[in-house]
Write an enzyme that holds these catalytic residues in place. Structure first.
Site, PDB file in Angstrom:
ATOM      1  N   ASP A  79     -10.750  -6.161   5.945  1.00  0.00           N
ATOM      2  CA  ASP A  79      -9.752  -5.199   5.478  1.00  0.00           C
ATOM      3  C   ASP A  79     -10.331  -4.361   4.343  1.00  0.00           C
ATOM      4  O   ASP A  79     -10.281  -3.132   4.407  1.00  0.00           O
ATOM      5  CB  ASP A  79      -8.474  -5.911   5.037  1.00  0.00           C
ATOM      6  CG  ASP A  79      -7.421  -4.926   4.566  1.00  0.00           C
ATOM      7  OD1 ASP A  79      -6.810  -4.275   5.426  1.00  0.00           O
ATOM      8  OD2 ASP A  79      -7.229  -4.794   3.341  1.00  0.00           O
ATOM      9  N   ILE A  96       0.833  -1.202   0.000  1.00  0.00           N
ATOM     10  CA  ILE A  96       0.000   0.000   0.000  1.00  0.00           C
ATOM     11  C   ILE A  96       0.869   1.255   0.000  1.00  0.00           C
ATOM     12  O   ILE A  96       0.529   2.266  -0.619  1.00  0.00           O
ATOM     13  CB  ILE A  96      -0.981   0.006   1.204  1.00  0.00           C
ATOM     14  CG1 ILE A  96      -2.021   1.122   1.052  1.00  0.00           C
ATOM     15  CG2 ILE A  96      -0.223   0.146   2.524  1.00  0.00           C
ATOM     16  CD1 ILE A  96      -2.944   0.945  -0.116  1.00  0.00           C
ATOM     17  N   SER A 111      12.010   1.257   7.745  1.00  0.00           N
ATOM     18  CA  SER A 111      11.718  -0.082   7.246  1.00  0.00           C
ATOM     19  C   SER A 111      12.921  -0.976   7.496  1.00  0.00           C
ATOM     20  O   SER A 111      14.070  -0.510   7.463  1.00  0.00           O
ATOM     21  CB  SER A 111      11.408  -0.035   5.740  1.00  0.00           C
ATOM     22  OG  SER A 111      11.313  -1.339   5.204  1.00  0.00           O
ATOM     23  N   LYS A 160      -5.535   2.876   7.439  1.00  0.00           N
ATOM     24  CA  LYS A 160      -6.617   2.073   8.012  1.00  0.00           C
ATOM     25  C   LYS A 160      -6.276   0.578   7.916  1.00  0.00           C
ATOM     26  O   LYS A 160      -5.505   0.185   7.038  1.00  0.00           O
ATOM     27  CB  LYS A 160      -7.947   2.386   7.310  1.00  0.00           C
ATOM     28  CG  LYS A 160      -7.991   1.954   5.831  1.00  0.00           C
ATOM     29  CD  LYS A 160      -8.419   0.497   5.664  1.00  0.00           C
ATOM     30  CE  LYS A 160      -8.244   0.023   4.277  1.00  0.00           C
ATOM     31  NZ  LYS A 160      -8.483  -1.424   4.140  1.00  0.00           N
TER      32      LYS A 160
END
Length: 341
Positions: A201, A48, A70, A124
């Site tokens: 999801d 995403i 990351s 989200k």
């Protein structure tokens, strides 16, 4: 062209609780006007983030990507660190972070960011549970920082026009079909099958639009279908209501072929249909013009305006409907799930 504004200069100093408000970069927008751009970092560089967040930031006039947190990012054009603290040390003028990690275990990341004086935007769903997500507003308020728990589908181009059309009309019935293929949108991502996620999801995207159009919607019943070898549902049927208006929703994470994201609103004065996840609006089968722009473009524009203000936007109503579905839902077992089917 960009030029740094040094946060150590007297003119750039503010009280500590607002010190990142002016940690910005100035740049020529190509139209003869200099604009200010906040330094922001992405935390978690998954699908995403690469598909939506990075391109959106690259196109933004108000924000610029200043770093990535990351454990597996390689060959990026900005500094990369294993923790937010390490990145802040590399990028002193960092003003905010956008969390794109899976929803589990986000609390330590939010605590770390707020403790460093950073404003926080969250992909989200905001957390693994409602009770955890409810803590975030208080944490941000205590830190004096901005917090934005996002619902990207609310920013789809047709949602606000649909809300304006619905105002003043009497809604008789609403139906939702939100069906997609997990193999396409989350290939090989096993975290999606953790308890409490699965088809919700994508399903929470529909619920986020629903609660924008009809705040106060309640869930009355649900049927959740679980693969024999997974701990989260692959399909769900929800029965809801807004006052006396019946609302039915059908979610699937096993939709092959064309993907379906539609919402139909039947009123006393016509029928509206949101298609393509809220990207297109049809009134009585005729398409209506909607504003240009993207969901994530509007999310980041909103967040840019929140940076340095201490504002909090943390609506959890879509997430509560998900929790209600798990509380009230009847469970059924279906065939085992295979990524390579």
């Amino acid at each position: 062209m960009r030029s740094r504004r040094c946060s150590t200069k007297p003119a750039c100093r503010r009280a500590s609780d607002l010190r990142n408000q002016i940690c910005q970069t100035s740049r020529d927008n190509g139209r003869g006007r200099v604009e200010l751009s906040h330094a922001i970092a992405i935390v978690g560089l998954g699908k995403i983030a690469r598909d939506q967040h990075l391109p959106t930031l690259a196109a933004s006039d108000k924000l610029h990507l200043a770093g990535i947190v990351s454990g597996h990012a390689r060959d990026e054009d900005v500094p990369v660190a294993a923790t937010i603290t390490e990145l802040k040390a590399q990028v002193p003028d960092l003003a905010a972070v956008s969390l794109c990690t899976p929803p589990m275990a986000r609390t330590p990341l939010i605590e770390e960011a707020l403790g460093l004086g950073l404003d926080v935007m969250v992909e989200k769903p905001p957390a693994a549970t409602v009770s955890v997500a409810e803590r975030y507003s208080g944490m941000a308020r205590d830190a004096g920082r901005a917090l934005y728990l996002t619902w990207h589908s609310r920013e789809a181009s047709a949602v606000e026009p649909a809300a304006q059309w619905l105002a003043g009309r009497s809604l008789h019935r609403m139906s939702i079909a939100w069906k997609e293929d997990v193999r396409v949108w989350h290939p090989g991502q096993e975290w999606i099958w953790e308890p409490g996620i699965g088809v919700f999801d994508p399903g929470v995207n529909a619920l986020s639009i629903l609660t924008r159009l009809l705040p106060g919607t309640e869930l009355h019943a649900a049927t959740l279908k679980y693969p024999a070898d997974r701990e989260a549902p692959i399909m769900a049927d929800l029965t809801m209501a807004h006052g006396k208006t019946a609302i039915e929703a059908a979610f699937s994470f096993d939709q092959r072929g064309p993907q379906t994201w539609t919402m139909t609103l039947e009123t006393d004065d016509g029928v509206a249909e949101l298609r393509e996840g809220g990207g297109r609006l049809f009134i009585d089968d005729a398409e209506v013009a909607v504003p240009e722009g993207t969901e994530y473009g509007r999310l980041y524009a909103r967040f840019a305006d929140m940076i340095g203000t201490g504002a909090i936007d943390a609506d959890l109503s879509p997430f509560r409907l998900v929790a209600d579905a798990f509380m009230l839902g009847r469970h059924e077992r279906v065939g085992a799930f295979r990524w390579d089917d």
